[in-house]
Scaffold this motif. Structure first.
Motif, short mmCIF file in Angstrom:
data_model
loop_
_atom_site.label_atom_id
_atom_site.label_comp_id
_atom_site.label_asym_id
_atom_site.label_seq_id
_atom_site.Cartn_x
_atom_site.Cartn_y
_atom_site.Cartn_z
N LEU A 110 53.77 50.60 98.63
CA LEU A 110 54.25 51.43 99.74
C LEU A 110 55.64 51.98 99.46
N ARG A 111 56.50 51.17 98.86
CA ARG A 111 57.85 51.63 98.52
C ARG A 111 57.78 52.81 97.56
N ASP A 112 56.96 52.70 96.53
CA ASP A 112 56.85 53.77 95.53
C ASP A 112 56.21 55.02 96.13
N LEU A 113 55.18 54.82 96.96
CA LEU A 113 54.52 55.96 97.58
C LEU A 113 55.44 56.66 98.57
N ASN A 114 56.19 55.88 99.35
CA ASN A 114 57.16 56.48 100.27
C ASN A 114 58.18 57.32 99.52
N ALA A 115 58.65 56.80 98.40
CA ALA A 115 59.65 57.54 97.61
C ALA A 115 59.05 58.83 97.06
N ALA A 116 57.82 58.75 96.57
CA ALA A 116 57.16 59.94 96.03
C ALA A 116 56.91 60.96 97.13
N TYR A 117 56.51 60.48 98.29
CA TYR A 117 56.24 61.38 99.42
C TYR A 117 57.51 62.08 99.88
N SER A 118 58.59 61.30 100.04
CA SER A 118 59.86 61.87 100.48
C SER A 118 60.38 62.91 99.48
N ALA A 119 60.24 62.62 98.20
CA ALA A 119 60.67 63.57 97.18
C ALA A 119 59.80 64.82 97.20
N ARG A 120 58.54 64.64 97.50
CA ARG A 120 57.59 65.77 97.50
C ARG A 120 57.81 66.69 98.69
N PHE A 121 58.03 66.11 99.89
CA PHE A 121 58.05 66.92 101.11
C PHE A 121 59.43 67.01 101.77
N GLY A 122 60.27 66.01 101.60
CA GLY A 122 61.58 66.05 102.23
C GLY A 122 61.61 65.48 103.63
N TRP A 123 60.58 64.76 104.00
CA TRP A 123 60.54 64.07 105.29
C TRP A 123 59.69 62.80 105.13
N PRO A 124 59.78 61.86 106.07
CA PRO A 124 59.03 60.60 105.92
C PRO A 124 57.54 60.77 106.23
N PHE A 125 56.75 59.97 105.59
CA PHE A 125 55.31 59.92 105.86
C PHE A 125 55.08 59.36 107.26
N ILE A 126 54.30 60.08 108.05
CA ILE A 126 54.05 59.67 109.43
C ILE A 126 52.56 59.48 109.63
N LEU A 127 52.22 58.33 110.18
CA LEU A 127 50.82 57.99 110.44
C LEU A 127 50.76 57.15 111.70
N ALA A 128 49.83 57.47 112.58
CA ALA A 128 49.61 56.65 113.77
C ALA A 128 48.90 55.37 113.33
N VAL A 129 49.68 54.36 112.97
CA VAL A 129 49.12 53.19 112.30
C VAL A 129 48.27 52.32 113.23
N ARG A 130 48.32 52.60 114.53
CA ARG A 130 47.42 51.86 115.43
C ARG A 130 46.00 52.40 115.37
N GLY A 131 45.81 53.54 114.70
CA GLY A 131 44.47 54.02 114.45
C GLY A 131 43.79 54.65 115.64
N PRO A 132 42.56 55.10 115.46
CA PRO A 132 41.86 55.84 116.51
C PRO A 132 41.53 55.00 117.74
N ARG A 133 41.39 53.70 117.58
CA ARG A 133 41.10 52.84 118.73
C ARG A 133 42.34 52.12 119.25
N GLY A 134 43.48 52.34 118.59
CA GLY A 134 44.72 51.72 119.04
C GLY A 134 44.89 50.27 118.64
N THR A 135 43.99 49.77 117.81
CA THR A 135 44.03 48.35 117.45
C THR A 135 44.70 48.10 116.11
N GLY A 136 44.97 49.15 115.35
CA GLY A 136 45.68 48.99 114.09
C GLY A 136 44.82 49.29 112.88
#
Length: 291
Positions: free
Chosen positions: A115-141
């Motif tokens: 996750l650390r490496d992917l976050n760094a690659a994502y931030s370098a690629r787009f210039g903003w943090p990766f955002i995901l509704a981590v509770r998912g479609p049912r809200g349970t995670g």
């Protein structure tokens, strides 16, 4: 089947929001959008709200009508998943709860490094943090594996597509945060999600072995889907449901006036090879919950 009306307390909260001065209104919606009170401030001008859905739409409109720079600031107001804010204990209560439900506090050393490496690659690629509704479609995670897979996949999106996806995820996060405030449970949406998941369990063996969904025309997987849909239509209150000789599941709802004009809807439930769970099938399931 109930659509999940807001609770009595939720109705009182909506009335209070409609009557609240601007400052109180903003305070009552604090935390719905991460570090961005300007969204509630703009939505205040759109009162009164006839429903929770109307409030949600007003908040979405406030973001949509903001300029790109303000939208970008909203995206950048969100913390990275298992990022510096999480490690320092500086998450908002809402983010802390959401990341906790997804088990991100219990990452293995390998998952944390990934996750650390992917976050760094994502931030370098787009210039903003990766955002995901981590509770998912049912809200349970979501699982940690699902989160990592989403990050890997979205790294390859074009900039404009990914920016739009971040905003969509932000609105989903806001919706998940709003619903419990109003005692609202999206029962119909949850039903559609559960049906999609159940149909996706029917896949032809050689594809299922690879974790992929394929249910081509009149295979055993396709026929199993037909029987599930037939059963669910009856549960929803259709008066007549049958599977015809070529595999169509035909449901008929008479309503209170059998002589009334009929509305016809239709879609397919077979799939291409290695398909998604929703294409075609949503066009069947949404009319079912309407009945």
């Amino acid at each position: 089947m109930s659509g999940g009306a807001i609770s009595e307390d939720g109705g009182e909260l909506l009335a209070k929001l409609n009557a609240a001065p601007r400052g109180d209104f903003i305070a009552m919606l604090a935390g719905v959008y991460e570090h961005s009170p300007w969204i509630a401030e703009r939505a205040w001008d759109l009162r009164p709200f006839a429903s929770l859905a109307a409030l949600k739409q007003a908040l979405v409109r406030a973001v949509r009508e903001a300029g790109h720079e303000q939208q970008l600031a909203l995206v950048r107001a969100h913390p990275e998943l298992v990022g510096k804010a999480a490690l320092a204990g500086d998450l908002t209560p809402e983010s802390l709860d959401e990341q906790g439900r997804a088990g991100l506090a219990h990452c293995s050393p390998e998952e944390f490094a990934q996750l650390r490496d992917l976050n760094a690659a994502y931030s370098a690629r787009f210039g903003w943090p990766f955002i995901l509704a981590v509770r998912g479609p049912r809200g349970t995670g979501l699982t940690r594996g699902q989160i990592i897979a989403a990050l890997e996949r979205r790294l390859h999106n074009p900039d404009d597509v990914e920016f739009a996806e971040c905003l969509r995820q932000i609105h989903r996060i806001a919706e998940i945060r709003l619903n419990p405030k109003f005692g609202f449970e999206p029962a119909l949406g949850n039903a559609v999600w559960d049906w999609c998941e159940a149909l996706a369990a029917h896949s032809e063996p050689e594809w299922a072995a690879k974790g992929q969904l394929t249910a081509t025309y009149l295979t055993d997987a396709h026929r199993a889907c037909a029987h599930d849909i037939q059963s669910w239509m009856l549960d929803c209150g259709f008066d007549d449901v049958a599977i015809d000789a070529v595999g169509n599941v035909v449901g008929l709802y008479h309503g209170s006036d059998p002589q009334a004009r009929r509305l016809l809807t239709g879609s397919h439930y077979d799939t291409v090879r290695n398909s998604g769970k929703y294409d075609g099938r949503i066009g069947i399931l949404i009319p079912m919950v309407c009945v």
